[in-house]
Design a protein around this motif. Structure first.
Motif, PDB file in Angstrom:
ATOM      1  N   ALA A 144      30.605 -19.565 -27.156  1.00 45.66           N
ATOM      2  CA  ALA A 144      31.977 -20.045 -26.962  1.00 45.66           C
ATOM      3  C   ALA A 144      32.565 -20.564 -28.269  1.00 45.66           C
ATOM      4  CB  ALA A 144      31.997 -21.147 -25.904  1.00 45.66           C
ATOM      5  N   LEU A 145      31.771 -21.300 -29.036  1.00 47.09           N
ATOM      6  CA  LEU A 145      32.258 -21.832 -30.314  1.00 47.09           C
ATOM      7  C   LEU A 145      32.565 -20.710 -31.301  1.00 47.09           C
ATOM      8  CD1 LEU A 145      29.846 -24.892 -30.718  1.00 47.09           C
ATOM      9  CD2 LEU A 145      32.204 -24.872 -29.873  1.00 47.09           C
ATOM     10  N   VAL A 146      31.705 -19.699 -31.326  1.00 50.95           N
ATOM     11  CA  VAL A 146      31.973 -18.547 -32.197  1.00 50.95           C
ATOM     12  C   VAL A 146      33.253 -17.843 -31.751  1.00 50.95           C
ATOM     13  CG1 VAL A 146      31.132 -16.275 -32.910  1.00 50.95           C
ATOM     14  CG2 VAL A 146      29.562 -18.212 -32.821  1.00 50.95           C
ATOM     15  N   GLY A 147      33.435 -17.736 -30.433  1.00 47.58           N
ATOM     16  CA  GLY A 147      34.650 -17.111 -29.918  1.00 47.58           C
ATOM     17  C   GLY A 147      35.901 -17.883 -30.298  1.00 47.58           C
ATOM     18  N   SER A 204      22.563 -23.437 -24.261  1.00 47.19           N
ATOM     19  CA  SER A 204      22.865 -23.639 -25.686  1.00 47.19           C
ATOM     20  C   SER A 204      23.441 -22.376 -26.307  1.00 47.19           C
ATOM     21  CB  SER A 204      21.601 -24.065 -26.435  1.00 47.19           C
ATOM     22  OG  SER A 204      21.108 -25.291 -25.934  1.00 47.19           O
ATOM     23  N   LEU A 205      22.825 -21.235 -25.994  1.00 41.60           N
ATOM     24  CA  LEU A 205      23.332 -19.972 -26.536  1.00 41.60           C
ATOM     25  C   LEU A 205      24.716 -19.654 -25.983  1.00 41.60           C
ATOM     26  CD1 LEU A 205      20.091 -17.775 -26.467  1.00 41.60           C
ATOM     27  CD2 LEU A 205      21.225 -18.788 -28.456  1.00 41.60           C
ATOM     28  N   THR A 206      24.945 -19.980 -24.717  1.00 40.53           N
ATOM     29  CA  THR A 206      26.270 -19.748 -24.124  1.00 40.53           C
ATOM     30  C   THR A 206      27.325 -20.601 -24.810  1.00 40.53           C
ATOM     31  OG1 THR A 206      25.230 -19.290 -21.989  1.00 40.53           O
ATOM     32  CG2 THR A 206      27.577 -19.754 -21.977  1.00 40.53           C
ATOM     33  N   LEU A 207      26.992 -21.865 -25.049  1.00 40.90           N
ATOM     34  CA  LEU A 207      27.929 -22.757 -25.730  1.00 40.90           C
ATOM     35  C   LEU A 207      28.174 -22.310 -27.168  1.00 40.90           C
ATOM     36  CD1 LEU A 207      29.626 -25.311 -25.573  1.00 40.90           C
ATOM     37  CD2 LEU A 207      27.612 -26.627 -26.233  1.00 40.90           C
ATOM     38  N   ALA A 222      37.896 -22.681 -23.302  1.00 38.90           N
ATOM     39  CA  ALA A 222      36.817 -21.741 -23.610  1.00 38.90           C
ATOM     40  C   ALA A 222      35.446 -22.381 -23.400  1.00 38.90           C
ATOM     41  CB  ALA A 222      36.956 -21.247 -25.049  1.00 38.90           C
ATOM     42  N   VAL A 223      35.300 -23.622 -23.842  1.00 37.54           N
ATOM     43  CA  VAL A 223      34.022 -24.321 -23.669  1.00 37.54           C
ATOM     44  C   VAL A 223      33.732 -24.534 -22.186  1.00 37.54           C
ATOM     45  CG1 VAL A 223      32.807 -26.485 -24.083  1.00 37.54           C
ATOM     46  CG2 VAL A 223      34.123 -25.429 -25.924  1.00 37.54           C
ATOM     47  N   ALA A 224      34.753 -24.916 -21.423  1.00 36.33           N
ATOM     48  CA  ALA A 224      34.560 -25.145 -19.990  1.00 36.33           C
ATOM     49  C   ALA A 224      34.147 -23.862 -19.278  1.00 36.33           C
ATOM     50  CB  ALA A 224      35.847 -25.705 -19.378  1.00 36.33           C
ATOM     51  N   VAL A 225      34.813 -22.756 -19.608  1.00 36.29           N
ATOM     52  CA  VAL A 225      34.455 -21.470 -18.997  1.00 36.29           C
ATOM     53  C   VAL A 225      33.019 -21.091 -19.349  1.00 36.29           C
ATOM     54  CG1 VAL A 225      34.924 -18.985 -19.056  1.00 36.29           C
ATOM     55  CG2 VAL A 225      36.807 -20.600 -18.854  1.00 36.29           C
ATOM     56  N   ALA A 226      32.631 -21.312 -20.598  1.00 38.90           N
ATOM     57  CA  ALA A 226      31.275 -20.966 -21.024  1.00 38.90           C
ATOM     58  C   ALA A 226      30.230 -21.801 -20.287  1.00 38.90           C
ATOM     59  CB  ALA A 226      31.140 -21.165 -22.531  1.00 38.90           C
ATOM     60  N   VAL A 227      30.480 -23.097 -20.150  1.00 37.99           N
ATOM     61  CA  VAL A 227      29.517 -23.968 -19.467  1.00 37.99           C
ATOM     62  C   VAL A 227      29.398 -23.587 -17.989  1.00 37.99           C
ATOM     63  CG1 VAL A 227      29.069 -26.331 -18.733  1.00 37.99           C
ATOM     64  CG2 VAL A 227      29.831 -25.876 -21.070  1.00 37.99           C
ATOM     65  N   ILE A 228      30.539 -23.367 -17.337  1.00 40.51           N
ATOM     66  CA  ILE A 228      30.510 -22.987 -15.920  1.00 40.51           C
ATOM     67  C   ILE A 228      29.790 -21.656 -15.735  1.00 40.51           C
ATOM     68  CG2 ILE A 228      31.943 -22.330 -13.947  1.00 40.51           C
ATOM     69  CD1 ILE A 228      34.059 -24.281 -14.985  1.00 40.51           C
ATOM     70  N   ALA A 229      30.101 -20.695 -16.604  1.00 38.15           N
ATOM     71  CA  ALA A 229      29.455 -19.387 -16.510  1.00 38.15           C
ATOM     72  C   ALA A 229      27.955 -19.504 -16.755  1.00 38.15           C
ATOM     73  CB  ALA A 229      30.085 -18.426 -17.513  1.00 38.15           C
ATOM     74  N   GLY A 230      27.572 -20.335 -17.720  1.00 33.14           N
ATOM     75  CA  GLY A 230      26.152 -20.517 -17.995  1.00 33.14           C
ATOM     76  C   GLY A 230      25.407 -21.122 -16.818  1.00 33.14           C
TER      77      GLY A 230
END
Length: 282
Positions: A214-217, A208-211, A252-260
């Motif tokens: 991403a939204l803030v980014g 959740s924090l990672t996502l 950006a969202v996809a990268v964040a989810v994969i990284a998380g």
């Protein structure tokens, strides 16, 4: 710029002989008109250089050859930062610049409207110019990237680097948070939360924090692009220099989810190894 004020067709071309009648018409942008102090209906001498224009004026005994048929406000038509542009029939421009025998310009850009059929436009262009090569482009989107191996390889490397850096950052941040909250995790265990439940809490919180990051980014990136374009167009650039497409947000969202997901094993390992008795005895 609109060609409505110019005579239709290109009569001076005359099937390649360049001996047809000249229209003597030019269209100026507001910036070009201001530079030479011209108004609609004014007579102008047009040449490939100032010297050529002077010679033309002397050869015609002061009789002007071209008339400004319109002054176009390009800024109102969507061009950020008005440019000094003069538009006239192609064959007349070629004759003036000496390119009627051998024109170095060998490419024509055709921009279609939103409702136009690309296939129909390609077919019409091929029929009109049988000796030309017609190519369709996608304005820098993914299809054009696929056609360039180097660009595609660079994009993949950038994706991998982004995922790795993001994963390391998330894993480190989550580990530091878990180390700080070990007593809280131990309390959860003491009041009956199973190991699986504790792991699920940490996993959901981390993702959740990672996502959210991403939204803030995405928001900050959108603001950054807008500010960059505003500063650029207000200072040195005639138009926007940065672009932002909806696909970038999904990226950006996809990268964040994969990284998380890739970062989860380390914090989950720390949670599983938390000694409840030791932590509660602190």
């Amino acid at each position: 710029m609109s060609t409505a004020s110019l005579e239709p067709g290109d009569p001076h071309f005359a099937n390649g002989t360049y001996d047809g009648a000249r229209t003597g018409e030019v269209v100026l942008t507001g910036e070009a008109a201001a530079a030479i102090n011209a108004s609609e209906g004014d007579s102008l001498e047009v040449g490939s250089s100032m010297a050529a224009a002077t010679l033309n004026r002397e050869a015609t005994s002061g009789s002007p050859e071209y008339t400004a048929t319109a002054i176009e406000d390009t800024e109102a038509n969507g061009v950020s930062g008005e440019l000094p542009i003069v538009m006239l029939h192609l064959s007349e421009l070629q004759s003036i610049s000496g390119a009627d025998d051998d024109d170095l310009a060998d490419q024509v850009l055709v921009k279609t409207g939103p409702d136009a059929s690309t296939t129909a436009v390609e077919s019409a262009a091929a029929d009109a110019y049988p000796n030309a090569t017609v190519q369709a482009g996608d304005d820098g989107q993914l299809a054009s990237i696929r056609s360039n191996d180097f660009a595609l390889a660079t994009s993949l490397v950038a994706l991998i680097v982004a995922v790795v850096i993001c994963s390391l950052f998330v894993a480190t941040s989550a580990a530091l948070t878990i180390d700080k909250d070990r007593q809280t995790i131990a309390v959860f265990a003491a009041i009956g939360f199973s190991t699986r439940s504790r792991l699920a809490i940490v996993a959901v919180t981390t993702l959740s924090l990672t996502l959210a990051g991403a939204l803030v980014g995405i928001v900050l990136g959108t603001i950054g692009v807008s500010v960059t374009n505003y500063v650029a167009t207000a200072t040195v650039a005639p138009g926007p220099i940065a672009t932002l497409r909806p696909a970038f947000g999904l990226y950006a969202v996809a990268v964040a989810v994969i990284a998380g997901v890739l970062a989860l094993p380390y914090p989950l390992y720390l949670v599983a190894r938390t000694n409840v008795v030791t932590e509660l005895g602190r």
